[in-house]
Design a protein around this motif. Structure first.
Motif, PDB file in Angstrom:
ATOM      1  N   HIS A  47       0.947  -1.076  -0.193  1.00  0.00           N
ATOM      2  CA  HIS A  47       0.056  -0.081   0.145  1.00  0.00           C
ATOM      3  C   HIS A  47       0.804   1.326   0.022  1.00  0.00           C
ATOM      4  CE1 HIS A  47      -3.677  -1.941   0.394  1.00  0.00           C
ATOM      5  NE2 HIS A  47      -3.084  -2.865   1.073  1.00  0.00           N
ATOM      6  N   TRP A  48       1.771   1.329   0.957  1.00  0.00           N
ATOM      7  CA  TRP A  48       2.858   2.592   0.883  1.00  0.00           C
ATOM      8  C   TRP A  48       3.397   2.839  -0.448  1.00  0.00           C
ATOM      9  CZ3 TRP A  48       3.633   5.276   5.372  1.00  0.00           C
ATOM     10  CH2 TRP A  48       4.548   6.322   5.420  1.00  0.00           C
ATOM     11  N   LEU A  49       3.950   1.695  -1.109  1.00  0.00           N
ATOM     12  CA  LEU A  49       4.537   2.036  -2.263  1.00  0.00           C
ATOM     13  C   LEU A  49       3.567   1.806  -3.588  1.00  0.00           C
ATOM     14  CD1 LEU A  49       7.893   0.253  -1.566  1.00  0.00           C
ATOM     15  CD2 LEU A  49       7.654   2.633  -1.402  1.00  0.00           C
ATOM     16  N   GLN A  50       2.550   1.437  -3.298  1.00  0.00           N
ATOM     17  CA  GLN A  50       1.464   1.183  -4.271  1.00  0.00           C
ATOM     18  C   GLN A  50       2.000   0.075  -5.316  1.00  0.00           C
ATOM     19  OE1 GLN A  50       0.492   4.960  -6.077  1.00  0.00           O
ATOM     20  NE2 GLN A  50      -0.593   5.627  -4.076  1.00  0.00           N
ATOM     21  N   LEU A  51       2.463  -0.973  -4.818  1.00  0.00           N
ATOM     22  CA  LEU A  51       2.820  -2.055  -5.752  1.00  0.00           C
ATOM     23  C   LEU A  51       1.845  -2.820  -6.534  1.00  0.00           C
ATOM     24  CD1 LEU A  51       5.202  -4.008  -3.161  1.00  0.00           C
ATOM     25  CD2 LEU A  51       5.907  -2.512  -5.247  1.00  0.00           C
ATOM     26  N   TYR A  52       0.456  -2.511  -5.969  1.00  0.00           N
ATOM     27  CA  TYR A  52      -0.534  -3.210  -6.683  1.00  0.00           C
ATOM     28  C   TYR A  52      -0.724  -2.714  -8.069  1.00  0.00           C
ATOM     29  CZ  TYR A  52      -2.803   0.760  -4.506  1.00  0.00           C
ATOM     30  OH  TYR A  52      -2.969   2.183  -3.812  1.00  0.00           O
ATOM     31  N   ARG A  53      -0.086  -1.599  -8.390  1.00  0.00           N
ATOM     32  CA  ARG A  53      -0.163  -0.494  -9.509  1.00  0.00           C
ATOM     33  C   ARG A  53       0.986  -1.120 -10.600  1.00  0.00           C
ATOM     34  NH1 ARG A  53      -1.938   5.571  -8.631  1.00  0.00           N
ATOM     35  NH2 ARG A  53      -3.799   4.995  -7.211  1.00  0.00           N
ATOM     36  N   MET A  54       1.780  -1.858 -10.019  1.00  0.00           N
ATOM     37  CA  MET A  54       3.046  -2.233 -10.896  1.00  0.00           C
ATOM     38  C   MET A  54       3.122  -3.617 -11.109  1.00  0.00           C
ATOM     39  SD  MET A  54       5.861  -0.139  -8.843  1.00  0.00           S
ATOM     40  CE  MET A  54       5.519   1.504  -8.219  1.00  0.00           C
ATOM     41  N   ASP A  55       3.620  -3.913 -12.133  1.00  0.00           N
ATOM     42  CA  ASP A  55       3.847  -5.325 -12.661  1.00  0.00           C
ATOM     43  C   ASP A  55       5.054  -5.624 -12.368  1.00  0.00           C
ATOM     44  OD1 ASP A  55       3.943  -7.629 -13.830  1.00  0.00           O
ATOM     45  OD2 ASP A  55       3.283  -7.256 -15.582  1.00  0.00           O
ATOM     46  N   THR A  56       5.538  -6.130 -11.106  1.00  0.00           N
ATOM     47  CA  THR A  56       6.694  -6.243 -10.613  1.00  0.00           C
ATOM     48  C   THR A  56       7.405  -7.607 -11.087  1.00  0.00           C
ATOM     49  OG1 THR A  56       5.930  -7.489  -8.698  1.00  0.00           O
ATOM     50  CG2 THR A  56       6.589  -5.129  -8.403  1.00  0.00           C
ATOM     51  N   MET A  57       6.387  -8.617 -11.337  1.00  0.00           N
ATOM     52  CA  MET A  57       7.103  -9.780 -12.117  1.00  0.00           C
ATOM     53  C   MET A  57       7.733  -9.680 -13.382  1.00  0.00           C
ATOM     54  SD  MET A  57       5.376 -13.670 -12.440  1.00  0.00           S
ATOM     55  CE  MET A  57       5.414 -13.908 -10.861  1.00  0.00           C
ATOM     56  N   ALA A  58       6.846  -8.786 -14.091  1.00  0.00           N
ATOM     57  CA  ALA A  58       7.382  -8.571 -15.685  1.00  0.00           C
ATOM     58  C   ALA A  58       8.811  -7.881 -15.120  1.00  0.00           C
ATOM     59  CB  ALA A  58       6.691  -7.627 -16.182  1.00  0.00           C
ATOM     60  N   SER A  59       9.050  -7.063 -14.360  1.00  0.00           N
ATOM     61  CA  SER A  59      10.475  -6.300 -14.063  1.00  0.00           C
ATOM     62  C   SER A  59      11.522  -7.327 -13.642  1.00  0.00           C
ATOM     63  CB  SER A  59      10.279  -5.211 -13.075  1.00  0.00           C
ATOM     64  OG  SER A  59       9.444  -4.463 -13.566  1.00  0.00           O
ATOM     65  N   GLN A  60      10.961  -8.126 -12.867  1.00  0.00           N
ATOM     66  CA  GLN A  60      11.961  -9.303 -12.418  1.00  0.00           C
ATOM     67  C   GLN A  60      12.482 -10.019 -13.632  1.00  0.00           C
ATOM     68  OE1 GLN A  60       9.832 -11.097  -9.397  1.00  0.00           O
ATOM     69  NE2 GLN A  60      10.281  -9.363  -7.832  1.00  0.00           N
ATOM     70  N   VAL A  61      11.530 -10.333 -14.364  1.00  0.00           N
ATOM     71  CA  VAL A  61      11.643 -11.307 -15.676  1.00  0.00           C
ATOM     72  C   VAL A  61      12.868 -10.475 -16.542  1.00  0.00           C
ATOM     73  CG1 VAL A  61      10.900 -12.311 -17.540  1.00  0.00           C
ATOM     74  CG2 VAL A  61       9.623 -12.727 -15.466  1.00  0.00           C
ATOM     75  N   LYS A  62      12.314  -9.070 -16.963  1.00  0.00           N
ATOM     76  CA  LYS A  62      13.079  -8.354 -17.832  1.00  0.00           C
ATOM     77  C   LYS A  62      14.509  -8.211 -17.019  1.00  0.00           C
ATOM     78  CE  LYS A  62      10.619  -7.055 -21.150  1.00  0.00           C
ATOM     79  NZ  LYS A  62      10.906  -7.360 -22.362  1.00  0.00           N
TER      80      LYS A  62
END
Length: 149
Positions: free
Chosen positions: A121-136
């Motif tokens: 919630h603090w960093l609003q991760l729900y708005r980001m595709d963190t898995m795609a960034s990790q795969v990239k």
């Protein structure tokens, strides 16, 4: 008796296949990482400098990866606070060594989970595709290690 064994094996095998399919659908996101994990020769470890280089070079996925790494710090702090506080309260009121050890572990897990929720919630991760960034990042690291960059 042999006939019953073959029937029970087929019954168990049928159910095992069903469970495998059920959980395979729910954990299908793990296929994103299989090409990096199931290699003949594993990728070498990367350093903090390598991650910073990727963050600086990738305008879309770099900031997302940086935010995801910051979220891990929330989880670590939450786990530490949860472990110490629950173990301290347990030791204060029970003086039980095994109870304190169990509450230390449980507090770490619950605190880490709570820290990840706060980070979400603090960093609003729900708005980001963190898995795609990790795969990239993994693709970038693979290309760099294999000399394709």
């Amino acid at each position: 008796m042999a006939e019953e064994d073959s029937v029970s094996k087929s019954f168990l095998r049928r159910h095992w296949e069903g469970y495998k399919e059920f959980w395979g659908e729910r954990f299908s996101f793990l296929e994103n990482y299989s090409r990096f994990i199931k290699r003949d020769k594993p990728l070498p470890s990367w350093s903090e400098a390598d991650v910073e280089e990727f963050i600086a070079s990738e305008p879309v996925h770099g900031p997302t990866l940086k935010t995801a790494r910051e979220a891990a710090k929330f989880g670590a702090v939450g786990g530490l606070l949860g472990a110490v506080s629950t173990a301290g309260v347990t030791w204060k009121y029970s003086r039980s060594l095994h109870g304190t050890a169990l509450s230390l572990g449980a507090g770490a897990v619950f605190g880490w989970t709570f820290g990840q929720e706060v980070a979400n919630h603090w960093l609003q991760l729900y708005r980001m595709d963190t898995m795609a960034s990790q795969v990239k990042f993994m693709e970038w690291w693979q290309n760099k290690v294999e000399g394709q960059s």
